[in-house]
Structure formats: C-alpha cells, structure tokens
Design a protein around this motif. Sequence first.
Motif, PDB file in Angstrom:
ATOM      1  N   ASP A  46      32.113  37.083  45.343  1.00  0.00           N
ATOM      2  CA  ASP A  46      31.690  35.807  44.301  1.00  0.00           C
ATOM      3  C   ASP A  46      32.866  35.284  43.929  1.00  0.00           C
ATOM      4  OD1 ASP A  46      33.247  37.500  42.663  1.00  0.00           O
ATOM      5  OD2 ASP A  46      31.744  38.921  42.023  1.00  0.00           O
ATOM      6  N   GLU A  47      32.589  34.017  43.033  1.00  0.00           N
ATOM      7  CA  GLU A  47      33.758  33.085  42.787  1.00  0.00           C
ATOM      8  C   GLU A  47      34.838  33.702  42.123  1.00  0.00           C
ATOM      9  OE1 GLU A  47      34.246  29.040  40.163  1.00  0.00           O
ATOM     10  OE2 GLU A  47      32.367  29.406  40.609  1.00  0.00           O
ATOM     11  N   ALA A  48      34.655  34.706  41.318  1.00  0.00           N
ATOM     12  CA  ALA A  48      35.686  35.432  40.615  1.00  0.00           C
ATOM     13  C   ALA A  48      36.755  36.179  41.368  1.00  0.00           C
ATOM     14  CB  ALA A  48      35.349  36.166  39.235  1.00  0.00           C
ATOM     15  N   THR A  49      35.889  37.053  42.437  1.00  0.00           N
ATOM     16  CA  THR A  49      36.601  37.700  43.418  1.00  0.00           C
ATOM     17  C   THR A  49      37.681  36.874  44.226  1.00  0.00           C
ATOM     18  OG1 THR A  49      34.955  39.487  43.251  1.00  0.00           O
ATOM     19  CG2 THR A  49      36.335  39.359  45.470  1.00  0.00           C
ATOM     20  N   ALA A  50      36.951  35.602  44.619  1.00  0.00           N
ATOM     21  CA  ALA A  50      37.624  34.669  45.358  1.00  0.00           C
ATOM     22  C   ALA A  50      38.766  34.189  44.744  1.00  0.00           C
ATOM     23  CB  ALA A  50      36.743  33.233  45.701  1.00  0.00           C
ATOM     24  N   ALA A  51      38.635  33.945  43.644  1.00  0.00           N
ATOM     25  CA  ALA A  51      39.851  33.470  42.771  1.00  0.00           C
ATOM     26  C   ALA A  51      41.162  34.474  42.591  1.00  0.00           C
ATOM     27  CB  ALA A  51      39.417  33.176  41.310  1.00  0.00           C
ATOM     28  N   ALA A  52      40.584  35.797  42.468  1.00  0.00           N
ATOM     29  CA  ALA A  52      41.531  36.849  42.663  1.00  0.00           C
ATOM     30  C   ALA A  52      42.278  37.145  43.913  1.00  0.00           C
ATOM     31  CB  ALA A  52      40.838  38.046  42.294  1.00  0.00           C
ATOM     32  N   GLU A  53      41.537  36.848  44.881  1.00  0.00           N
ATOM     33  CA  GLU A  53      42.117  36.842  46.400  1.00  0.00           C
ATOM     34  C   GLU A  53      42.974  35.628  46.592  1.00  0.00           C
ATOM     35  OE1 GLU A  53      42.042  38.926  48.614  1.00  0.00           O
ATOM     36  OE2 GLU A  53      40.042  40.267  47.801  1.00  0.00           O
ATOM     37  N   ALA A  54      42.741  34.452  45.905  1.00  0.00           N
ATOM     38  CA  ALA A  54      43.612  33.263  45.881  1.00  0.00           C
ATOM     39  C   ALA A  54      44.863  33.508  45.424  1.00  0.00           C
ATOM     40  CB  ALA A  54      43.012  32.037  45.204  1.00  0.00           C
ATOM     41  N   MET A  55      44.799  34.295  44.102  1.00  0.00           N
ATOM     42  CA  MET A  55      46.252  34.625  43.688  1.00  0.00           C
ATOM     43  C   MET A  55      47.055  35.456  44.516  1.00  0.00           C
ATOM     44  SD  MET A  55      46.694  36.892  40.053  1.00  0.00           S
ATOM     45  CE  MET A  55      45.980  38.442  40.747  1.00  0.00           C
ATOM     46  N   ALA A  56      46.388  36.514  45.076  1.00  0.00           N
ATOM     47  CA  ALA A  56      46.867  37.189  46.008  1.00  0.00           C
ATOM     48  C   ALA A  56      47.612  36.662  47.302  1.00  0.00           C
ATOM     49  CB  ALA A  56      46.215  38.506  46.457  1.00  0.00           C
ATOM     50  N   LEU A  57      46.725  35.604  47.654  1.00  0.00           N
ATOM     51  CA  LEU A  57      47.335  34.803  48.803  1.00  0.00           C
ATOM     52  C   LEU A  57      48.579  33.953  48.245  1.00  0.00           C
ATOM     53  CD1 LEU A  57      45.604  32.654  51.655  1.00  0.00           C
ATOM     54  CD2 LEU A  57      47.099  31.509  49.823  1.00  0.00           C
TER      55      LEU A  57
ATOM     56  N   CYS B  62      59.417  35.274  42.116  1.00  0.00           N
ATOM     57  CA  CYS B  62      58.772  35.355  40.613  1.00  0.00           C
ATOM     58  C   CYS B  62      57.711  36.359  40.657  1.00  0.00           C
ATOM     59  CB  CYS B  62      58.076  33.777  40.702  1.00  0.00           C
ATOM     60  SG  CYS B  62      57.176  33.328  39.298  1.00  0.00           S
ATOM     61  N   ASN B  63      57.004  36.556  39.448  1.00  0.00           N
ATOM     62  CA  ASN B  63      55.993  37.618  39.201  1.00  0.00           C
ATOM     63  C   ASN B  63      54.982  37.095  38.239  1.00  0.00           C
ATOM     64  OD1 ASN B  63      54.923  40.123  40.646  1.00  0.00           O
ATOM     65  ND2 ASN B  63      55.272  40.989  38.342  1.00  0.00           N
ATOM     66  N   LEU B  64      54.896  35.691  38.107  1.00  0.00           N
ATOM     67  CA  LEU B  64      54.298  35.226  37.176  1.00  0.00           C
ATOM     68  C   LEU B  64      53.166  34.232  37.690  1.00  0.00           C
ATOM     69  CD1 LEU B  64      53.559  34.808  33.909  1.00  0.00           C
ATOM     70  CD2 LEU B  64      55.416  32.988  33.991  1.00  0.00           C
ATOM     71  N   TYR B  65      51.707  34.529  37.368  1.00  0.00           N
ATOM     72  CA  TYR B  65      50.752  33.573  37.668  1.00  0.00           C
ATOM     73  C   TYR B  65      50.174  32.765  36.515  1.00  0.00           C
ATOM     74  CZ  TYR B  65      46.739  32.217  40.653  1.00  0.00           C
ATOM     75  OH  TYR B  65      45.774  31.429  41.127  1.00  0.00           O
ATOM     76  N   PHE B  66      49.590  31.551  36.638  1.00  0.00           N
ATOM     77  CA  PHE B  66      49.115  30.840  35.666  1.00  0.00           C
ATOM     78  C   PHE B  66      47.809  30.573  35.727  1.00  0.00           C
ATOM     79  CE2 PHE B  66      48.186  26.801  33.697  1.00  0.00           C
ATOM     80  CZ  PHE B  66      48.684  26.997  32.433  1.00  0.00           C
ATOM     81  N   ILE B  67      47.010  30.764  34.692  1.00  0.00           N
ATOM     82  CA  ILE B  67      45.476  30.387  34.845  1.00  0.00           C
ATOM     83  C   ILE B  67      45.144  29.472  33.785  1.00  0.00           C
ATOM     84  CG2 ILE B  67      43.262  31.304  34.642  1.00  0.00           C
ATOM     85  CD1 ILE B  67      44.263  34.080  35.450  1.00  0.00           C
TER      86      ILE B  67
ATOM     87  N   ALA C  85      45.733  41.294  38.578  1.00  0.00           N
ATOM     88  CA  ALA C  85      46.788  41.040  38.425  1.00  0.00           C
ATOM     89  C   ALA C  85      47.681  42.396  37.750  1.00  0.00           C
ATOM     90  CB  ALA C  85      47.215  39.718  37.407  1.00  0.00           C
ATOM     91  N   GLU C  86      46.836  42.803  36.744  1.00  0.00           N
ATOM     92  CA  GLU C  86      47.363  44.168  36.014  1.00  0.00           C
ATOM     93  C   GLU C  86      47.694  45.244  37.217  1.00  0.00           C
ATOM     94  OE1 GLU C  86      46.139  47.208  32.878  1.00  0.00           O
ATOM     95  OE2 GLU C  86      44.775  45.627  33.093  1.00  0.00           O
ATOM     96  N   ALA C  87      46.510  45.266  38.173  1.00  0.00           N
ATOM     97  CA  ALA C  87      46.955  46.505  39.212  1.00  0.00           C
ATOM     98  C   ALA C  87      47.967  46.095  40.233  1.00  0.00           C
ATOM     99  CB  ALA C  87      45.556  46.313  39.923  1.00  0.00           C
ATOM    100  N   PHE C  88      48.068  44.816  40.638  1.00  0.00           N
ATOM    101  CA  PHE C  88      49.096  44.583  41.200  1.00  0.00           C
ATOM    102  C   PHE C  88      50.711  44.355  40.860  1.00  0.00           C
ATOM    103  CE2 PHE C  88      46.317  41.827  44.479  1.00  0.00           C
ATOM    104  CZ  PHE C  88      46.424  43.113  45.253  1.00  0.00           C
ATOM    105  N   GLY C  89      50.580  44.484  39.479  1.00  0.00           N
ATOM    106  CA  GLY C  89      51.942  44.517  38.561  1.00  0.00           C
ATOM    107  C   GLY C  89      52.219  42.977  38.400  1.00  0.00           C
ATOM    108  N   TYR C  90      51.554  41.811  38.439  1.00  0.00           N
ATOM    109  CA  TYR C  90      51.849  40.506  38.369  1.00  0.00           C
ATOM    110  C   TYR C  90      51.550  40.323  36.856  1.00  0.00           C
ATOM    111  CZ  TYR C  90      50.644  40.260  43.258  1.00  0.00           C
ATOM    112  OH  TYR C  90      50.580  40.118  44.526  1.00  0.00           O
ATOM    113  N   GLU C  91      52.240  39.401  36.380  1.00  0.00           N
ATOM    114  CA  GLU C  91      52.135  38.865  34.912  1.00  0.00           C
ATOM    115  C   GLU C  91      51.412  37.688  34.883  1.00  0.00           C
ATOM    116  OE1 GLU C  91      55.916  38.562  32.407  1.00  0.00           O
ATOM    117  OE2 GLU C  91      56.838  39.592  34.269  1.00  0.00           O
ATOM    118  N   VAL C  92      50.553  37.639  33.961  1.00  0.00           N
ATOM    119  CA  VAL C  92      49.705  36.477  33.811  1.00  0.00           C
ATOM    120  C   VAL C  92      49.974  35.549  32.492  1.00  0.00           C
ATOM    121  CG1 VAL C  92      47.350  35.613  33.617  1.00  0.00           C
ATOM    122  CG2 VAL C  92      47.824  37.395  35.375  1.00  0.00           C
TER     123      VAL C  92
END
Length: 963
Positions: free
Chosen positions: A155-166, A176-181, A197-204
Amino acid sequence: MSDTQVQHQSLHELCQTEAFIGRHIGPSVADQAQMLTDIGVQSLQELTEQVVPEGIRLNAPLNVGAPRTEAEATAYLRSLAKQNFVAKNYIGMGYYGTETPAVILRNVLENPGWYTAYTPYQPEIAQGRLEAILNFQQMCIDFTGLDLASASLLDEATAAAEAMALSKRVSKNKKCNLYFIADDVYPQTIDVVKTRAEAFGYEVVIGKAEDALNHDIFGALLQYPNRLGEVLDNRELIAAIKAKKAIVTLATDLMALQLLTSPGELGADVAVGSAQRFGVPMGYGGPHAAFFVTRDAYKRSMPGRIIGVSKDTRGGTALRMAMQTREQHIRREKANSNICTAQVLLANMASFYAVYHGPQGLKTIATRIHRLTQMVATAIEGSSLQLLNKQYFDTLTFKAADNAALVERAQSAGINLRVDSDALGVSLDETTTLADVAELISVLTDESAGDVEALDSQLAEQGYAISKDLLRSDKVLEHPVFNSYHSETEMLRYIKRLENKDLALNHSMISLGSCTMKLNATTQMIPISWPEFAGMHPFAPVEQAAGYQQMIKELSDWLIDITGYDALCMQPNSGAQGEYAGLLAIQKYHESRGDDHRNICLIPSSAHGTNPASAQMANLKVVVVACDKQGNVDMDDLKAKAEELSDNLSCIMITYPSTHGVYEEQVREICDLIHSHGGQVYMDGANMNAQVGLTSPGFIGSDVSHLNLHKTFAIPHGGGGPGMGPIGVKAHLAPFVAGHAVVKTGETSQDNGAVSAAPWGSAGILPISWMYTTLLGSKGLKQSTQVAILNANYLTNNLSQHYPILYRGRNDRIAHECIVDLRPIKEATGISEMDIAKRLMDYGFHSPTMSFPVAGTLMIEPTESESKAEIDRFIEAMVSIKGEIDKVANGEWPLENNPLVNAPHTLADIVDGEFDARPYSREEAAFPVVAVKANKFWPTVNRIDDVYGDRNLFCSCVPMSEY
C-alpha cells in the motif's frame, strides 16, 4: 450412498449432504477409504493419532458452529452487506471512487485464470501475468518520470516506509540518523513511516516542507499534491534537500500525474503512491497495488519484486523476476525488506485499466475530474466558505463558520466530507457526476448550485487551475500496448491471450509446499464485487460500515477460536507484514516491563526467509538455531543458546508443523524453554493448514502468530498477491498490537503505530475467508486438515517407492507436505531439481517448491481440495519423470540432450524441422503420458536464461515486435 439411504435421510441430513464440505474436499468418501487403506490405516482419526503428538491434540471441537450451505451463507452475508451505508465519499486521502471497466472486472478480478495463479517463480508458465506486471512497471515509469519501478508493494504507506529504508541505504549522509516528513503528507502514511522508523532506530522530524532545510537528514518525504490538495512547485526545495546529500521521496497520485509535471522532472529520487484509482475498488482499505519508482542507480537497494526481460534457449524474448537474489528468501536478514507479497492481481487490474483507456482516455478522465473540482472551487469562492487552495487537481480544503454543522448537514444528505483538524475538504474522482457536483455545491453553500452546465462552459475556456510551470509537457504511454486495445473486443482478446500463457489452479494442481494452493471457491469470491463491500471508503464513519464491522468481528472470533489466542489484529495485509507486526507487539511488551535490552531473536535454520528479514525490520538481532538430521530443532543447540543469551532473549520464531513437514514432538518443550528465559514464542502461521481443528498455536504455548489468510483460509494468491496476515495474540500482548492514526481500531492499542495504511488492512477480501470458515464450520475445518494430511501421506507413500523422502515424523508419517530429496539423483546422473521442475511443465503441472528449505529438493503439498484422481495424475508424472532420469543414468539419453534438460518444450520446438536430431521423439517431448493429451498446456517460451536477464537488466516494455 444408496438411493434407499438418501430416501430415509432427515431434512437436516439432506441439507448437510449438500453442504460445502463435499465441494471443498477433493477426495470422495470412497476415495478417502481407498487412500487410507493404501497407507495402512482404518480412518482419518487413526491417521490423526499417528501423526499429531498426543500432548498437543485438542480435546474439544471448534466453536465455529455447524456448516452453512452456500445459499445460507450467501444470504446471511448479503444481510450484513445491506447494513453498510455506502455514502457519496469525498474523503480522498489516497482512496477514491473508480469505475472498474466491466471487461476487466469479469475477465480479471472475477476470473480464476488470473486470481488462482501463483507467484511467477516458474516464469515459463507465467508469461501472461509477467507481461501485465511489466506493463504496470512501464506505466509507473512513464507517469513518475523515473527509471525503474517495482512490480508493486502492499500500500502507499508501506511504500513510503520502504522509501525511507532505501534512503538510509543509499544516502551519502552516512552518519545521519534523522528522517524528515512534511506535515501535509497523509496521516496514515506518517503513522506507518513513524512505526518503521522507531523499529529501525531512526529519528523522525515532522514539519512544514521547507523546514527540511533546517535539519541534517538522510532523506525527506513530501506529498504531491499534498494532503490539502495543494499542488506545489517544490523544484528548488528538492534541489536544496538533495544538495545536503539527502534522498527525496514524493508520495504522489497517478491520476493527478496525467496533468502534472512528473516527480522525476521535479528532481525527486523516489516516487511512491497507490494505483487504487486505476480501476480497483476501495474495498474498505484494500487490497490495492502501491507503486515504487526510483532512479537506476538505486536498483540494488529497491524493495520488493521487479520484472525484467531476458531470453529463452531459442533466443526469444522472455520475462522473469529480475534480481531475485535481493529477495528475503535468499538473503534472509540481509535482504532489503521482508516483503514477499506484492499486489499482483491489483497491479494487473491497474495496468489493464491503463491499457484499456490509453493515454488520451486517461487524460480525458483526469481533465474531467479536475473540471468538476474547478466547479466546486468556483462555488466555494462565491460563498461564505473560505477556500484555502491556490492551485489543485482534485482536492479542495476550506473552512466554514461552523465546520461541525456543515459535516452534519452533509452526512444527512448521504455525503462524507474530509475532516482535517480545523478545516474540511473534498476530493472528487472518476465516479463524480455533474448531478453530484450540483448536490455537493448545494450542501456546502446551502444554496442552489445554479446552472452547472453553463459554469462548465465558462471554466472550459479558462483552462486548468494549475500553473503552466506545473503542467505536464512530456508524452506518456507511447508504447503500442497502451495504444492498441481500446475496443472491448480487442481488450477482451488481449486479456485472454495473456491468460492462456499462464498455468493456474483452473488448469491443474499446484503442489507448492508451504504455499497451500487450495480451492478458492466461486461462492467465496462473489461477495468481494458487491458494491456494499467494494465501494466502502476505509475512513468512512464506522457506523456506516456496520455490516463490515459485524463480518470482521465474526471472522475474528472464529480465528481466535481456531488459533487458541485471546485477541486478533486484522491490520497486517501480508504474511510478512504480520510477522513484523507480531514482533513489534513483542518488543513493545518487553519495553512496558522495562526489558528494553531484549533484542535477540532465535530462528531455526529451516525457517522461511521472511522470518529473519522481519526480525531485522523489528531491529532484532538474529541468532540461528541448528536443526538435527530429522529436520527438528536441535534441542541441545537451542538450550545452549537460550541459556547463553537469556538476559537479552526477546523471542523465538518457529513454524509448526516445521518447515520440514513434520510435527515436532518437543514443540511444547521449546515454548516452555523460551518462556523460562523471559522470551516470547512467535509461531509462523504458514502451516496452519495442518493445525486447524486438531491443535492450535495458543494451545501449544505460543504467544503470537500471523495467519496467512491467502493460504489456509482460501484467499487466492492472485499471481503474487493479494495477501492478508492478521495476527492472533495472547491477552498480555493484546495492548501492543497496531493502532491507527485516522480510525480508532481498539481501546488499548489505539496509540500504537500502524503497520498498514488502512485500519483493517485489505478488508475487501475478508468476505472470502468469512465464507470459507462458515461454509466448512467446525466439522469441515477439522476434516479439511485431516484430508490435507491424508493427501500428503498418500502422495508420499507412492512417491517414496521412486524417490527418497528427506524427513519423516512419528510413525514414519509426515504432516501436510513432504520433501523429495533429489541430491542423490543429481550426484548420480547430473539431472537437477531445476530440470525436473521444468519438465513437469510438459506434463501440465506447476513445479512444487524448489530448493526450499533444503537446496536440491522439491517440497510438495497437495492440499485437501485436490482429488485422488488429480494426485494420481501428479504421481504418474513424477514416476514417468523418474523413468526418464533412469534413461539418462543408463546412457540411453545423453546428459546434455534429453527431455529433462531441454524442458519445457514449446510448440515451436515440436514443429521445428531440426527436432529429429534429438534422441527422443516429439511425442515423448510434448505428450509423455496419455493423460496430457486430454488437457495439454503449452508453455509459450523455452527455459529462460536468468543470468542474461540480470546482466542485461531491462525492466520496461520491449518493442511489440519482440512479443
């Protein structure tokens, strides 16, 4: 049963005689008796006692109830459907009304030739759906202006989460460990990305889009058009973000991109979104195909599947899944993602929608949607409402003096508006008519809409409400496939031509071990097309979905009973996502107890590749536990590792029956051991087909499981999706399952992050599993499991006379699947498991699961819905193939030139004038046994060169002359 016996049955008995059980279960009562005799037992109950360990057998029947007839179940579900009120939805937020062309509805969505096919791991007999998916990729590439598209995501939200991982993998801002939305991204998307992001340990950080420049980030997610409908020219912002070494993702809308400048032209690195509005009903949230498109430089870091172009042994063009070595089944915890389910059936529908309408038709639809939106905007501007949009495509945001009163007035008129903090909004779509617009204007302004046709003429002269700088100028969908099939006759023939290239369950048994390709009954499938289920928006007021809610509750209650758990979360929309959701629940449970340090996940070496990949996504460290020579978990190794890692042990992930196809005797001991060290037990639901009614994960001692509804509970595989993976949990984990930012799904779990875009996942296909469960009832569910075990043992008993069987359980029995060991044959003759898999195509069969969980093997699962006749036909094919192998072994056929290494054989082979140079006949090649002549399936390409396809990566449509 004799005529006399039928004559003296009661009405109740007569009704039960016609119940669904006998339709679903393949072998007749007489056939079952013969099969039981062949394997040396007297009854299904005796077989059950021989196979299933006594200590885990249920001592009471299920509480699902008596089986309903098909008529009874349909009538009751229809009564639930009527409780749904499908309002005129202007909510938008990624979900829109759409018109599914009837030719696609009937010949794809409702056609078992498309919905019962399996993932195209055997591409020679999957060229039709591979072409349709390649069209989907081309469509996404054209619209987004980027280089490479995946075969679809969940779904779109999952695709966005995968884009963050990519973004994290490829960004040059490595430390850097920070992602912007951006704060104008859809809230459900923000929710899912934050959870990941929380599971991966990224900051948002979430803020105004321009605030991205104020942070040191590895990536940014923007929405185009944004949640409020605004179309912004972010070229300069995107360039500035990229100058900081960050990766920019645009969440976008395919229909809007008919008019708007592409994300690639704006400078984006990744584009994601949903193809739902391309002919796929909303279905209360899914299933829908998401798209993921990126630059060629990032192809090795892409998530999910990609379809590529290769060559076959005759030099012809052939399609296959490219770069499969990226997949989690091979790379396990080092994979790019745990995703194994694409949304192929829905991606195919979307691609056919684009093929049917073509570039001009799509632009016409988009222009019409935009014009209607302009009409509403003009009316709002002339009223007391405050319009907030400067430029837009199909979505408007505005304020009223009393927003609540306006919402109430709209709902009284059967209209749902979008409620957005202190503003309201409307999104128009393909289904909106002039009459709808007149009504909407009247409701919004509390005045007559006036002459809407005159307003239309006036706006036509003005042009688009979009600046010229943002209007699309490049051509799209220029490939002939999008410009050739616009009449229904031509479209129908194109769909049929592709269908004929694919082997699906409507042709023959698909005996894939661990994938449970069982009957997807027509009665179960019909309700998904009912408008009361198909037309429901996932964010509609819950009271409008009373029928949906009742159906979901009933199905949840049945699944809770079947699994032995205390609660169920319906949100995950694939098995792999269910694993991820279950592991997150475990981690949140540990954190609630102050055990944040517990981060070790034990996984047996035989586990599915999604298990370690999911553990990695949940930020767990995978430690592999060995298996013994019988395929069971090595208890000594498990005890040693559990003791050594006790302080940090989070959980174990096990599959039961095991991936090796046996009921491990020590499963309760495993659960007790893990619990004694403070860990939790995750039981993979892949093999629930061998548990239902006989035992259950909760009864065994597990804490959480996902259920592959697309396996055990009859939702079809659809050529590689849809899937559905709800999780059952014990009471102590119930407060920690997924919540949702838009719709309240549970009291205790509401504040937990979402794992899917929609609150109840792919709710649109839940009627299938509801129907399956109620049609079988308690009795039929148990009997299905027992016959699945019977079919597997019957098949194993016959094959064992010709092939070695790798693992067996108690009493020399197997569970619901067996593993045929082909390594000795390869060592002795040079014939490999690949050769046998391809040769089975000439016999009209899809190969069993190849080289999993053990390299050089075939894992076979016949399922309960296959008849004795079909199983016998498969046995005949395998025995005949063994005879062919023997001819290679004794030198009658050379290793380099025989029917096995040359398989599959196409019609082009058979008519080839040079065929006579082969040491076997045309008849031996194409009709190796008499049964094949009655129902011949012709592969359309020869064996495909995988290496060529990866070395010459090409993942878009090829010239028509190549087909």
